[in-house]
Design a protein around this motif. Structure first.
Motif, PDB file in Angstrom:
ATOM      1  N   GLY A 156       0.835  -1.189   0.000  1.00  0.00           N
ATOM      2  CA  GLY A 156       0.000   0.000   0.000  1.00  0.00           C
ATOM      3  C   GLY A 156       0.871   1.240   0.000  1.00  0.00           C
ATOM      4  N   THR A 157       0.231   2.381  -0.058  1.00  0.00           N
ATOM      5  CA  THR A 157       0.971   3.632  -0.005  1.00  0.00           C
ATOM      6  C   THR A 157       1.290   3.984   1.445  1.00  0.00           C
ATOM      7  OG1 THR A 157      -1.050   4.939   0.085  1.00  0.00           O
ATOM      8  CG2 THR A 157      -0.118   4.496  -2.102  1.00  0.00           C
ATOM      9  N   GLU A 158       2.271   4.832   1.636  1.00  0.00           N
ATOM     10  CA  GLU A 158       2.714   5.190   2.985  1.00  0.00           C
ATOM     11  C   GLU A 158       1.600   5.804   3.829  1.00  0.00           C
ATOM     12  OE1 GLU A 158       5.967   8.218   4.680  1.00  0.00           O
ATOM     13  OE2 GLU A 158       6.725   6.795   3.181  1.00  0.00           O
ATOM     14  N   ASP A 159       0.725   6.579   3.185  1.00  0.00           N
ATOM     15  CA  ASP A 159      -0.344   7.242   3.934  1.00  0.00           C
ATOM     16  C   ASP A 159      -1.710   6.584   3.727  1.00  0.00           C
ATOM     17  OD1 ASP A 159      -0.462   7.959   1.292  1.00  0.00           O
ATOM     18  OD2 ASP A 159      -1.007  10.040   1.663  1.00  0.00           O
ATOM     19  N   GLY A 160      -1.753   5.413   3.096  1.00  0.00           N
ATOM     20  CA  GLY A 160      -3.016   4.736   2.828  1.00  0.00           C
ATOM     21  C   GLY A 160      -3.403   3.746   3.914  1.00  0.00           C
ATOM     22  N   ASP A 161      -4.597   3.206   3.804  1.00  0.00           N
ATOM     23  CA  ASP A 161      -5.103   2.240   4.777  1.00  0.00           C
ATOM     24  C   ASP A 161      -4.580   0.831   4.542  1.00  0.00           C
ATOM     25  OD1 ASP A 161      -6.590   4.084   6.212  1.00  0.00           O
ATOM     26  OD2 ASP A 161      -8.393   3.795   5.001  1.00  0.00           O
ATOM     27  N   VAL A 162      -4.234   0.502   3.290  1.00  0.00           N
ATOM     28  CA  VAL A 162      -3.765  -0.847   2.968  1.00  0.00           C
ATOM     29  C   VAL A 162      -2.251  -0.925   3.168  1.00  0.00           C
ATOM     30  CG1 VAL A 162      -3.509  -2.566   1.130  1.00  0.00           C
ATOM     31  CG2 VAL A 162      -5.648  -1.288   1.353  1.00  0.00           C
TER      32      VAL A 162
END
Length: 135
Positions: A12-18
């Motif tokens: 997932g991305t650094e600031d995402g939920d996944v």
């Protein structure tokens, strides 16, 4: 003891939920395991209640516990999943439920077939017809 083949994975991305998602295969059907940052993030993306049936375009099996979502089965855009599983897939679902229930309890399920979650997780199978005495 489940015979799952991992095919690929994404972060997932650094600031995402996944956090990460693993794309695998279990008994010939796609099986995806998604790890969310925490249980709150999972709840945001999985708003359904335990026992709700899957909607159009969703796989027939979804299991959620802690911060993990497991989906299993084929999807068809715009179509509801079938309400029957082959005997082979029903047996495999029981194994998947048992493993997920041990690792991710308390577990909630969104499936096209009735399942029981608790101390022992199982598919609620229809009773076999009584044998006939007719010739």
């Amino acid at each position: 003891g489940l015979r799952i083949t991992a095919n690929t994975a994404t972060l997932g991305t650094e600031d995402g939920d996944v956090v990460r998602k693993v794309y695998a295969t279990y008994l010939g059907w796609p099986l995806d395991v998604t790890e969310y940052r925490d249980e709150t993030a999972l709840t945001k993306w999985v708003p359904w209640k335990d026992g709700d049936p899957p909607g159009k375009g969703e796989p027939p099996i979804a299991l959620a516990g802690m911060n993990i979502l497991i989906t299993w089965g084929p999807t068809k855009s715009g179509a509801k999943p079938g309400s029957k599983l082959s005997e082979r897939h029903t047996d495999a679902l029981e194994d998947l439920l048992s493993a997920a229930n041990v690792l991710l309890s308390p577990l909630k399920a969104r499936t096209s077939v009735p399942v029981r979650i608790g101390a022992t997780a199982a598919v609620e199978r229809e009773p076999s017809p009584a044998p006939s005495t007719a010739p």
